[in-house]
Design an enzyme around this catalytic site. Sequence first.
Site, PDB file in Angstrom:
ATOM      1  N   SER A  74     -28.133 -17.492  -7.217  1.00 28.45           N
ATOM      2  CA  SER A  74     -28.704 -15.984  -6.533  1.00 28.45           C
ATOM      3  C   SER A  74     -29.928 -15.714  -7.270  1.00 28.45           C
ATOM      4  CB  SER A  74     -27.673 -14.941  -6.725  1.00 28.45           C
ATOM      5  OG  SER A  74     -26.426 -15.411  -5.938  1.00 28.45           O
ATOM      6  N   THR A  75     -30.356 -15.744  -8.581  1.00 26.90           N
ATOM      7  CA  THR A  75     -31.281 -15.303  -9.191  1.00 26.90           C
ATOM      8  C   THR A  75     -32.166 -16.152  -9.761  1.00 26.90           C
ATOM      9  OG1 THR A  75     -30.315 -15.514 -11.335  1.00 26.90           O
ATOM     10  CG2 THR A  75     -29.758 -13.414 -10.278  1.00 26.90           C
TER      11      THR A  75
END
Length: 155
Positions: free
Chosen positions: A10-11
């Site tokens: 996600s990051t």
Amino acid sequence: MYTAIYSRVSTGMQASEGTSLDAQVEICIRKARDMGLSEGMIKVYREEGFTGEDIDRPAMNDLRRDVTQGIINRLIVTHPDRLTRDLTDKLILCRELERSDVEIIFVDTEYRNTPEGQLFFNLMSSIAQYELSLIKKRTVRGRLKAVEKEKKSCR
């Protein structure tokens, strides 16, 4: 026909460090080998720095296109929440995979295409969506707290 491996972090920080993304690909390849599949018939889809709340992601779109074109017959993913954290998107994606006779295999959990298996899978997807909501809530709260702290220190 290819076996697809889909991995997602996600990051941007996770993606740049490579920790989670590379680990996901590695254990999925290990699973494919354990199943007797050759690496030459594996196609890897890597999603770097995209949230699981939206199905419209570059590697996911490539995977869905290849599924529609009939070149994928199996999909290996570490965990259902790597595919999506949105229950509606999960249902859409699974319907597309089923229509194209693509077998879904998870490394971290057992998946059976039975009524009980579907119930468990849907429960896990609902929990993933709930977890995403909590993460967002905590992130907003943390950011507000940081801004509040910054304002106090500037006085």
